[in-house]
Design a protein around this motif. Structure first.
Motif: not given
Length: 347
Positions: A9-10, A25-29, A82-87
């Motif tokens: 997510g953004k 997840y592929l969060t493609w609305e 790899v998942v860059p984490r915003k949190s």
């Protein structure tokens, strides 16, 4: 084997589900009601995309199709993600354990997924060499990271305590263009790359007690009167800060600062609570360069009116907000210049 970038997510809003469910997840609305396994190749994905977005330019359709194709068809068992984490400003690394799955019974944004075994969900960005961070800064929801032996080097990092491992560059011939628009052609997040460069300088120049000195400088710039504990054992009290010219006004803040390369755990958080009581502070600030373990984050809501937590991203944000007001010695140690650039939408 391949290495894939997948974003949660953004704003990192899907991170909790990624790590609680051990999935990406592929969060493609727009595709929440479509089983994408009906497409057998890239052209099949592109056909679905054209049906969903009939008025979009061909180049954009191609870009989006490539990302969905990468998630649904190109990713293989044993590949790494790899998942860059915003949190918390770190990077999660995992191994793909299942094929593409569509579950219409899930909430709409979580119907397309792959199961993942997380190898490390909190690798500090500072552990990655700058060229790898550049590739990981691609502004795409899903893409393959191939440049500079990225997969080989990150696998080597996993065997070296998640620290950077020098790998000799491999000379290769010209590679045919991939329909997925590989990372060497993707737009990159220049703001994040700039912050990565700032973070690298901070950890080089302000490691250990220096980090507390930097936090104190930010608090001073915000108008607080401060006391900085001398270097050495501090019993959870690195900085004391309060309002007013003499520091006699509220709020009275007790600050603990951790500059290590592992996320802070609950015992350190509990130590801060005890330190607050010992100095009659009514509020606390816990600064951890490498973020916080879930045991700490679970305590944040219950201590909301007493304690704030800053990770690397938060500290850099406060630093940039107050840079012009920082002590000149700090500015000399960390020389920064404001620039303007075009803001690009996330693909």
């Amino acid at each position: 084997m391949a290495l894939w970038l997948v974003r949660a997510g953004k704003y990192g809003e899907h991170e909790p589900r990624f790590f609680q469910d051990n999935r990406v997840y592929l969060t493609w609305e727009e595709f929440t009601g479509t089983d994408l396994s009906v497409a057998k190749d890239y052209e099949g994905i592109k056909s679905l995309m054209q049906q969903q977005y009939p008025g979009e330019p061909a180049r954009r359709i191609g870009n989006w199709s490539g990302q969905v194709w990468a998630f649904v068809l190109a990713t293989q068992l044993g590949d790494w993600v790899v998942v860059p984490r915003k949190s918390n400003g770190s990077i999660a690394v995992g191994e793909v354990k299942s094929g593409y799955t569509f579950d219409p019974g899930n909430a709409p944004m979580y119907r397309h997924y792959r199961t993942v075994q997380w190898l490390n969900t909190d690798v500090p960005r500072s552990s990655f060499d700058q060229d790898l961070l550049y590739s990981l800064g691609a502004i795409m929801t899903v893409c393959e990271i191939k440049r500079n032996d990225a997969e080989k080097r990150i696998r080597a990092m996993s065997k070296n305590g998640w620290h950077s491992v020098p790998v000799a560059p491999v000379s290769v011939g010209k590679v045919a263009k991939d329909v997925n628009q590989p990372d060497d052609e993707a737009e990159v997040d220049l703001e994040q790359l700039a912050r990565d460069a700032i973070a690298r300088v901070i950890i080089q120049k302000f490691k250990g007690h220096g980090m507390a000195r930097l936090v104190e400088a930010v608090l001073k710039a915000q108008g607080f009167t401060t006391y900085l504990s001398p270097e050495g054992p501090d019993k959870g009290i690195d900085i004391l800060a309060a309002g007013g010219a003499f520091g006699f006004d509220s709020p009275r803040i007790c600050v603990q600062v951790k500059s290590g390369d592992t996320p802070a755990d609950r015992p350190e958080f509990t130590q801060l609570i005890g330190a607050m009581q010992s100095v009659s502070a009514n509020q606390g600030l816990f600064v951890s360069w490498s973020g916080f373990k879930p045991t700490v984050l679970k305590e944040v809501p219950t201590q909301f009116f007493k304690v704030r937590v800053w990770n690397q991203e938060d500290l850099i944000e406060k630093l940039l907000e107050n840079y012009e007001k920082l002590d000149q010695d700090i500015q000399a140690e960390l020389p920064l210049k404001r620039i303007w650039t075009i803001s690009l939408p996330e693909s």
